[in-house]
Design an enzyme around this catalytic site. Sequence first.
Site: not given
Ligand code: THU
Length: 137
Positions: A49, A51, A60, A62, A91, A94
């Site tokens: 991920n 940000e 994200c 995935e 999520c 994804c």
């Molecule tokens: N996140 C992911 O990388 N994948 C997911 O399927 C759920 C959330 C990340 C996004 C963000 O950087 C952190 O997790 C908190 O939401």
Amino acid sequence: MTITLTDQERQHLIQLANEIRRNAYVPYSNYRVGAALRSISGRIFTGVNVESAAYPTTMCAERTAVFKAVSEGEREFDAIAVVTDNGGSPCGSCRQVLAEFGLDIVVLIADGEGKLHHEMTLSELLPEAFTPRHLPG
Ligand code: THU
């Protein structure tokens, strides 16, 4: 067709997803996510991920892995491992992006200790998915 992974394959994908978490860029949530996506040709693409100070533009792990793989010419996948500290689940966004490339993909959800929490297919994770076959043409 859904494949059956060996224990060794499971552990390998989980290990790659776990290791790549060190590259996660998470100054806001500090929640590190790693993914390892395997194409049917056997190549494995990792993702983390990433940000952003403009929060909704965060990407994200995935989807990073999917976009890396597709950019490299891969479109067919059979398995993905997703690792977080606590075994968090992919999520909705994804799930949708993964569904674009196959409802039979096996999803391994594991934690930072390498413990497998869930193993299921994309169609189980995203029932009644909207997919390319719903579009005319
Ligand atoms: N996140 C992911 O990388 N994948 C997911 O399927 C759920 C959330 C990340 C996004 C963000 O950087 C952190 O997790 C908190 O939401």
